[in-house]
Scaffold this active site. Structure first.
Site, PDB file in Angstrom:
ATOM      1  N   CYS A  27       0.821  -1.212  -0.045  1.00  0.00           N
ATOM      2  CA  CYS A  27      -0.042   0.142  -0.056  1.00  0.00           C
ATOM      3  C   CYS A  27       0.910   1.354   0.054  1.00  0.00           C
ATOM      4  O   CYS A  27       2.089   1.109  -0.432  1.00  0.00           O
ATOM      5  CB  CYS A  27      -0.891   0.071   1.022  1.00  0.00           C
ATOM      6  SG  CYS A  27      -0.003  -0.116   2.756  1.00  0.00           S
ATOM      7  N   VAL A  28       0.734   2.234   0.488  1.00  0.00           N
ATOM      8  CA  VAL A  28       1.246   3.521   0.269  1.00  0.00           C
ATOM      9  C   VAL A  28       2.435   3.519   1.249  1.00  0.00           C
ATOM     10  O   VAL A  28       3.537   3.975   0.885  1.00  0.00           O
ATOM     11  CB  VAL A  28       0.479   4.840   1.095  1.00  0.00           C
ATOM     12  CG1 VAL A  28       1.222   5.911   0.899  1.00  0.00           C
ATOM     13  CG2 VAL A  28      -0.873   4.921   0.199  1.00  0.00           C
TER      14      VAL A  28
END
Length: 471
Positions: A27-28
């Protein structure tokens, strides 16, 4: 920052080797692994790698915190040197669900339904906070609001209120979309189902109590069977169950109706059958269950406010660890829809602040530069509503910061529940959380916020000093 090939290889080795990885995505900020056997993870070795800022297991996934931007490069390097196939976050989630028991699967299902609609709900909460500032009496003027004194702001506040309320007024439509999507049906039919349950021709759920008292509840007469003609505004359970039924009915017809007739038959039959079931069976039963749950929570916090606050405030962070906190989002939404506010969400906001304060204290207690940096960044994240980095990267790692945060959160929760603090909506669960609180409750909420800031910080520093640990 360049990616060290050896560091990436160490990460793979520390999670049990590539043969232990069923799927991997990112993810981020984090690498997300679906592992075949989490007991093979060498957590100490993993967190000793320079580029790793922390790691934790949540909802069947093992997540390794790397950092924004760098995580993309680490993931690309990992795929290249190990041959682990690229996976989407959805594929990783599906692979991780094999490791969950039935209760965990149910909780994860709720999370997957409500998390996609959170941006709309949180945005609505922030906008309602602005409206509260403009319309709340006694904030800037004694016994008057901003719009009372400055009439030119009234329509501006009205428009903000309309925009903010939209997500809550049409909440069944949002839940219908997300739930049917999760259950494998047509998202469009899910939206229609949700909106159907709040159609203007139905008696508004918020007017049901008065209509019942006056004996004016409208009914349909279906071949001698009387069905209450009421809507389900602000209700969660009816649309959740109806969405599951819709997805299954649609799947049933999709498997049996020839392709040439699907457009004409599948959607109409699915909506017709689910609609009748929703109004005749699902709605009345779940409406009663939802109101019973609401009444139970209201009764506990009205009659045992201190005990309710102590338990929920002291245990909320543990619910986050297990992932069970997602179930209470549905309760919050039910409380807001049924009573106009929630006394649970303010406790969540203070719990997040407490975790941030404990992590921040570790920055001052530690002599390790890496831990100092991680403590500061994770504390800021917690103050803005995201506690996982603070909890899993710092507080649980040393235990006593986590316990200190639980104590601070419990004390703060007792204070605000005794003062009957409520939130008009769900917002950002941290320092900006006061925007979602009813303005008349700001003073006790700020007192609770001060406790959540000071007590965990002071306790963590004190225990660190007594232990005299050199991190």
């Amino acid at each position: 920052m360049d990616v060290n090939k050896q560091a990436v290889e160490k990460i793979v080795q520390a999670v049990g080797g590539k043969e232990n990885v069923a799927a991997a995505s990112h993810c981020v900020t984090r690498l997300r692994f679906a592992l075949l056997d989490e007991s093979k993870v060498d957590k100490a070795a993993l967190e000793n790698i320079d580029i790793v800022k922390g790691s934790f297991s949540a909802n069947g996934e093992y997540q390794v915190v790397i950092g924004q931007g760098l995580v993309d490069k680490v993931y690309d390097q990992m795929v290249e040197i190990t041959g682990i196939g690229r996976s989407t976050k959805q594929e990783t989630k599906e692979a991780s669900e094999r490791n969950l028991n039935p209760l965990q699967r149910a909780i994860k299902t709720l999370a997957n339904i409500f998390i996609p609609i959170l941006p709309a709900i949180v945005t609505a909460g922030l906008l309602m906070g602005i409206n509260n500032i403009l319309t709340g009496k006694g904030i800037f003027y004694p016994n008057a609001s901003v719009v009372d004194i400055h009439k030119q702001w009234k329509d501006f506040a009205d428009i903000i209120n309309l925009i903010a309320n939209t997500a809550f007024v049409f909440l069944p439509g949002l839940i219908g979309w997300s739930a049917v999507r999760k259950f494998g049906g047509s998202e469009l039919l899910g939206i229609v189902l949700g909106l159907m349950l709040i159609h203007p021709d139905l008696l508004n759920a918020w007017a049901y109590g008065d209509a019942l008292a006056k004996g004016e509840v409208p009914h349909w007469n279906l071949f001698g069977l009387e069905i209450s003609k009421i809507g389900y505004q602000g209700q969660v359970l009816p649309v959740l169950i109806a969405s599951y039924v819709l997805a299954k009915v649609e799947s049933f017809f999709n498997k049996r109706v020839p392709d040439s007739y699907k457009l004409l038959l599948v959607a109409p039959l699915t909506l017709l059958i689910t609609g009748f079931l929703a109004f005749v069976v699902i709605g009345p039963i779940t409406f009663g269950i939802g109101n019973a749950i609401t009444n139970a929570f209201v009764w506990i916090f009205n009659n045992f406010a201190a005990l309710g606050g102590l338990i929920y405030g002291g245990l909320y962070a543990l619910l986050v660890v297990t992932g069970m906190h997602h179930t209470f989002l549905a309760v919050d939404l039910q409380l807001i829809g049924s009573t106009g506010g929630t006394f649970l969400w303010p406790i969540l906001a203070l719990s997040n602040i407490a975790q941030g304060s404990a992590a921040l204290a570790m920055m001052f207690a530690s002599k390790d530069d890496k831990l100092k940096g991680m403590s500061l960044t994770s504390a800021i994240s917690a103050y803005l509503g995201i506690t996982e980095p603070a909890m899993f990267g710092v507080n649980l790692r040393f235990r006593y910061p986590f316990i200190s945060a639980l104590i601070g959160s419990a004390i703060a929760a007792v204070v605000i529940t005794l003062s009957h603090v409520r939130a008009a909506s769900i917002g950002v669960g941290g320092l900006p959380g006061f925007l979602s609180i009813f303005p008349q409750n700001w003073v006790p909420f700020f007192i609770g916020m001060a406790i959540a800031l000071v007590v965990p910080f002071a306790l963590t520093l004190l225990i660190a000093k007594v232990k005299r640990e050199q991190f």
